[in-house]
Each structure stands twice: as structure tokens, then as C-alpha cells.
Design an enzyme around this catalytic site. Sequence first.
Site, PDB file in Angstrom:
ATOM      1  N   LYS A  54       0.866  -1.175   0.000  1.00  0.00           N
ATOM      2  CA  LYS A  54       0.000   0.000   0.000  1.00  0.00           C
ATOM      3  C   LYS A  54       0.907   1.230   0.000  1.00  0.00           C
ATOM      4  O   LYS A  54       1.950   1.239   0.681  1.00  0.00           O
ATOM      5  CB  LYS A  54      -0.847  -0.049   1.270  1.00  0.00           C
ATOM      6  CG  LYS A  54      -1.908   1.025   1.401  1.00  0.00           C
ATOM      7  CD  LYS A  54      -2.755   0.729   2.642  1.00  0.00           C
ATOM      8  CE  LYS A  54      -3.885   1.703   2.827  1.00  0.00           C
ATOM      9  NZ  LYS A  54      -4.741   1.335   3.988  1.00  0.00           N
TER      10      LYS A  54
ATOM     11  N   SER B  43      -9.542   1.141   2.962  1.00  0.00           N
ATOM     12  CA  SER B  43      -8.721   1.948   2.102  1.00  0.00           C
ATOM     13  C   SER B  43      -7.639   1.171   1.363  1.00  0.00           C
ATOM     14  O   SER B  43      -7.005   1.703   0.458  1.00  0.00           O
ATOM     15  CB  SER B  43      -8.068   3.059   2.933  1.00  0.00           C
ATOM     16  OG  SER B  43      -7.233   2.495   3.936  1.00  0.00           O
TER      17      SER B  43
ATOM     18  N   SER C 253      -9.667  -1.407   7.026  1.00  0.00           N
ATOM     19  CA  SER C 253      -9.128  -1.181   5.683  1.00  0.00           C
ATOM     20  C   SER C 253      -8.371  -2.325   5.047  1.00  0.00           C
ATOM     21  O   SER C 253      -8.023  -2.250   3.870  1.00  0.00           O
ATOM     22  CB  SER C 253      -8.227   0.049   5.677  1.00  0.00           C
ATOM     23  OG  SER C 253      -9.022   1.198   5.570  1.00  0.00           O
TER      24      SER C 253
END
Length: 488
Positions: free
Chosen positions: A79, A154, A178
Site C-alpha cells: 500500500k 482503504s 481497511s
Amino acid sequence: MKDRFPGIAEATRLIKAGEASPTDLVRAAAERIAGIDGELNCFIGFDADAALAAAKVAEKEIAAGGARGALHGVPVALKDLFAVSGMPLTCGSRILENFVPGYDSGVAERLRRAGAVIIGKNNMDEFAMGSSNETSYFGAVKNPWDTARVPGGSSGGCAAAVAAEMCCGAVGTDTGGSIRQPAAFCGVVGMKPTYGRVSRFGMVAFASSLDQAGPLARSVEDAAILLGAISGFDEKDSTSRDTPAPDLLAELNGGVRGLKIAAPREYFNIGGMDGEVENCVREALKDMESLGAEIVDVSMPNTGYAVSAYYVIAPCEASSNLARYDGVRYGRRAGDAQSLEEMIVKSRSEGFGEEVKRRIMLGTHALSSGYYDAYYLKAQKVKTLITEEFYAAFEKADLIMTPTAPEAAFKLGEKTGDPIKMYLSDALTIPANIAGVPAISVPCGLTKSGLPIGAQIIGRRFDEQTVIRAARALESTGRFDGLRPAGI
Ligand code: GLN
């Protein structure tokens, strides 16, 4: 590798057997990214030459008779909020558009130590604030199962990249869901470990008391391998736990016979719960029972307060953490300012998106004099109550099993106009962050319209082994075997 781009365990096997080299794997990943990421938008940063160069190094080490560790030569993605020396780090934000860190995060360092080839950086909601990946400055990510739908957020870029087989696995972060919610939406396994299990050093902070890094992978075994590689004490993170990481593979196939599993009704009867999702997870629970688990009755009445507490605590911590982005120390500086104050105001106004601004304003308000006691202190008290409720539940049960999210992947744009609706998407994942306990999402079926459904398994603090063992048992019932996005 002929039919399918491999997951982590399979990639390792191919490398060991000499059937595929790290270069072959990175080339295959690069081809897939070039082929489908134009549409899915899972990667913010991908440098094929750098990835190939790293693969070549791994290959030479193998030729010289040495493998660094469990991920040697395996292409993984991160990420885009983990610092990787020399790789741009955007956090999905315009304000960090041109930021390149000069050091490795704890996670990146451990991945390298394990021999992984870090191939690129995944798209994400801006500063990890969101449940749909639509708040990214670099554009929304599409769900590979249905490109009209969101991949969750996310860590949606990680989940979609793993589901669409553009990397063998990925590392994301989970502050309120997330990792688990996008894993559920994209039909992959995603785990938030116990708070303190994985180093937060070099990971852009959103809400420091809740943030935790963890794996997104194609199988429970892959998730266990990846988590094993990134876990462990880091003296650079004062909240990291100073005990050796457990061997997560040792009990992988230990089954659930004799384990007590609770399915608190508060996790099934929340507003917005989709009937198909509920039925699917209830059936998965029956499967666990037929594997020898005992389903016990536990009530967790404070569950419903978790979202409210979270949306005080997380914005408060975010407003403080994000104060550092001022156009001076980090990131993008606005031009044409006549004074220092104007420069800071302009840099922040131009650099942050709407959701980030909303959180900063919420947090600043809740922390301001006169409101601190009413909001922040109160939310901390609720946090304690929720945590105690988990401890009490774990006196009666070894694990808690729930749906991961109240519904399957929703349509792009469906919730962007209503922040509260978006926030409720994490109602079932947030409690585990509040209590700091480990939780995993495992795919357990499809809706009639062909969208993945995730079951969440929550365990005691630092008892990742049992969570993983139960997740593997659920996976072994074959509820999701052979299912993958069409056309991938
Ligand atoms: N969706 C939640 C939020 O917007 C959780 C985000 C996260 O876990 N990073 O805050």
C-alpha cells in the site's frame, strides 16, 4: 504458472523447483499490470525495470546457494503508505505527490530480509481515510469482480491487485477495517494482526493508536507466510511488542475441533445488513460446527457504539498526525504565497482532498478546549468498555465469527455523497481495532449477482495462530474454491 499467476506458497514452490525464476514471476506480474491495470488502477507506483533488477539480485543469490527467507524472489506489493527507500510515497494524496523517502519502513525492511521483491505501490484512499478507494487523488480503484463497483477501502488497491493476480500478495493497513473490508469485497484473505504485532515505523500515520499493517493474499496459508515475514519487535516503534513472532504455519491445519466460537447477535442484526451476506456467514458457521467447533452464545451490546467512538478517536489522532504536512517539512508547497501563513493555508487547501479535510476539522473540533472532555475523553472511555467486552467474550469463547461487512461491494459513487453511510461500511470491523485484537476476513461465498462475501474471525490479543487455524479450517470447507473474477 501456465494457467494462473501464482500466490505466495505456489511461487515459492515454483522457484524452489526451478520451474520459475524470480525474473519470470516479475515479468509475468509486469505483463498483467500492463494488461489490466489501466482499467483497475491498483498501482500508483510501478517501475518494471527496478522490479526486474531486484528480481535479478534474488536470482543471483539463489544461484550462489542462498535464499534470504520465506519470500525469496516472490513479487509483492505495498500500500502506498509504507516508506521504501527511493520509491515515491504518495499516501494517495496530492500533498505527497512528489515525496520520495530515503529510508525503509519496518515492513519494507522485513520484506527485504525475507527476500521479497517489492514490485510497486498500491493505490489507496487518501491517507487511508475511506471505505471505497474513491478518495484517492490518483483516481478510484475498480473491483475486478465487477468494474462498476468499488473494491472497498482503504487498502482497495492491494485487495484488487491480489484478486486480479498482479502480485503474489500485498501488505496493507487497517485502522478501522481497511484490510478486511476490501479483502471481503474482492474475494481475498486479509488480516489485521494484534496492535503491536507489526512495526508501524515508516508507515504514514493516520490514527496511531489503531493503525496496524497486515497481509492481503490469495489463501490463508499465503497470508500466514506474509504476516510471519513482517511481524516482530522493532525498536523504532515504541508500541511494537517485544516478543518473538509465533510460527503461524505450525498449526495451520490444526482444525477447529474443540474450539468455542461465538457469533454475537449484535454483529448480525445491525442496520443495513444484507440478507444474503448474513445467510452465507451463518452457513459458514454451521460448517465450522460440523468441523467440530462448538458455537457458544455471547452478547456484545457495546458493539453498536464502536463506530461513534472510532469517528472521534481516529479524526482526533489524524488531525494531530496530519499537522506535519505544512508545505515546509514534507510534500507539496503552494506557490504565490505572500506570507508563511498563506503558504501553509494554500498548501494544505490544495494538497488535501475533501474527506481528509473533513476528518481534520472533526478532529480539531473534538480536541479543542471545552470539547475534549465531551468527545475525546468520552470516546476513550467507550474504547475501554468495548475492549473489556472483548475480554469478557474471550472468557467464554476462543474466537468470534461475524460477517466482515454488512453488504457486498457497492457501486462506484453510491455512497460518496453520504459520509455516514460510507462510515457504516466498517461497523463490523472497527470493534477489533478499538480493542486491538487480531481479526481476519476469509471469502466464504458469492452473492446471487456474483460478488464475494467475507466472514470475519476475531481472536484474543496476540493469538494470531488460532485465528489463522480457524480461517484455514473455514477455507478448507471449499466454499470459495475455484472462484475468481471472470476474465482475469
Ligand atoms: N473506512 C475507515 C475510515 O475511513 C477505516 C479506514 C482504515 O482502516 N484505514 O476511517
